[in-house]
Scaffold this active site. Structure first.
Site, mmCIF file in Angstrom:
data_model
loop_
_atom_site.group_PDB
_atom_site.id
_atom_site.type_symbol
_atom_site.label_atom_id
_atom_site.label_comp_id
_atom_site.label_asym_id
_atom_site.label_seq_id
_atom_site.Cartn_x
_atom_site.Cartn_y
_atom_site.Cartn_z
ATOM 1 N NE ARG A 1 -4.213 -1.800 1.916
ATOM 2 C CZ ARG A 1 -5.056 -2.215 2.844
ATOM 3 N NH1 ARG A 1 -4.826 -1.959 4.113
ATOM 4 N NH2 ARG A 1 -6.144 -2.890 2.511
ATOM 5 C CE LYS B 1 -20.164 -18.382 8.870
ATOM 6 N NZ LYS B 1 -20.417 -17.578 10.070
ATOM 7 N N GLY C 1 -8.944 -10.399 -0.058
ATOM 8 C CA GLY C 1 -7.667 -10.865 0.481
ATOM 9 C C GLY C 1 -7.237 -12.251 0.027
ATOM 10 N N GLY D 1 -13.289 -4.569 1.446
ATOM 11 C CA GLY D 1 -14.690 -4.216 1.705
ATOM 12 C C GLY D 1 -15.299 -3.363 0.607
#
Length: 397
Positions: free
Chosen positions: A41, A198, A351, A374
């Protein structure tokens, strides 16, 4: 999505002598001593800073780091290790400024790093007084932090409301371009791979994509729930039986559009979840009650690879099996290689996906690798990110 681009302002001489405030994403992992363990980053933020310096601007850069308590600065919250690494990359000293909200001294051709913005009271809740004070520090606000674009905070939204000019830095602009290419005006067929443990965490994404994509490939625990929905047994595999109806609805929505959710025809099973577990390839109809499904089988992987190679656009979020274990990595490896070999424009994010891309060395073959976890997921859900919204508003005047 129409936004002002910082590169255009620089090219037109409009950053010369101006005070430029860059919101970067320098939230890097650190070890117990505070040393940076992975600097992607920081390296990714350098082009925007260099662009501003080359344009003759007085440059201020800030970022959050970790999860500090607002109003309570602790030594471990400091951007000092980032300032040091940034200095090495830029080949110059980068002074670190604390208590900067009420004023910063920086001259054209200089760059300073403003201490952890999340320590400022009101940052997370986008306090208007704080936003106005920060906006007063600059002539041009540049958002170059896609990883925080899904949050409406002081340094991602509020400052953009009140700064004289608010624009997108090169990293953020590249994300906007890639997302539009993949989702707003994709070359067909459009294939999406959505995998993970999930269904519940990816349900809105699955529903949003089901109304747009031509192929919706599911993997991991999500695929197990879809196998249940298709009437197959999955033994003691990870799944969410209470979401079978939701999975069926996604399958039906795809069918109604002449599209499909390919259900695995073979799987790789084990009796225990461990790296040294014995892997057994089975037909999807022959899973035993004590089996754990840990990967898609070679037949399924080969079929999906053929589909991906003929796709026009590919969106990838999540490995299709437990790729960290050698015995259960084949599905993810085959899919990664198919994406690498496909002529499709591909965009990947998340990720675990980035870890798989690195493991199989296909970074250069993926059209665009999204850095925001996100934020990338919210884009796939069909949401408008706050940072995009405010920059679009400012561009419209």
């Amino acid at each position: 999505m129409n936004v002002i681009r910082f590169s255009d302002l620089c090219a037109n001489g409009k950053a010369q002598g101006q005070r430029v405030f860059i919101r970067a994403d320098l939230n890097v992992p650190q070890d117990d001593s505070g040393a940076i363990t992975e600097d992607t980053r920081v390296r990714a933020s350098v082009p925007c800073i260099q662009m501003a310096l080359a344009a003759g601007a007085a440059v201020m850069v800030t970022s959050h780091l970790g999860r500090p308590t607002e109003g309570e600065f602790k030594p471990e919250d400091s951007l000092a290790p980032v300032a040091k690494r940034l200095g090495e990359l830029l080949g110059r000293e980068v002074p670190l400024i604390s208590n900067w909200v009420d004023g910063v001294t920086v001259a054209p051709g200089q760059v300073v790093l403003l201490e952890n913005c999340r320590v400022n009271k009101g940052e997370k809740k986008n306090n208007e007084d704080l936003a106005r004070k920060m906006a007063a520090l600059c002539d041009i606000f540049v958002n170059d932090a896609f990883g925080t674009a899904h949050r409406a905070e002081g340094t991602t939204y509020g400052i953009a409301q009140f700064a004289p000019i608010a624009c997108a830095g090169p990293l953020l602009a590249a994300e906007i371009d890639a997302i539009q290419k993949a989702l707003a005006s994709p070359k067909r067929p459009l294939a999406a791979i959505v995998a993970g443990s999930k269904v519940s965490t990816k349900l809105t994404i699955l529903k949003s994509l089901a109304s747009n994509v031509d192929q919706l490939i599911v993997g991991g625990g999500i695929a197990n729930t879809f196998m249940l929905a298709a009437g197959l047994k999955i033994g003691k595999s990870l799944a969410e039986p209470d979401l079978i109806d939701e999975a069926k609805a996604v399958i039906e929505l795809m069918k109604s559009r002449g599209a499909e959710v390919p259900i695995p025809t073979d799987v790789v099973t084990a009796k225990t979840f461990s790296a040294d577990a014995v892997a057994t390839v089975k037909k999807a109809t022959e899973v035993a009650d004590d089996d754990l499904i840990l990967d898609i089988g070679p037949e399924t992987a080969a079929k999906l690879a053929i589909q991906l190679k003929s796709a026009g656009t590919i969106v990838w979020n999540g490995p299709v099996g437990v790729f960290e274990f050698a015995a259960f990595e084949n599905g993810t490896k085959v899919i990664a290689q198919a994406i690498a070999e496909s002529s499709a424009f591909s965009i990947a994010g998340g990720g675990d996906t980035l870890a798989a891309i690195a493991k199989y060395g296909i970074e250069k073959q993926v059209g665009y690798i999204s850095t925001g976890g996100g934020a990338f997921l919210e884009i796939l859900e069909g949401k408008t990110l706050p940072a995009f919204e405010i920059l679009t508003k400012r561009a419209a005047g």
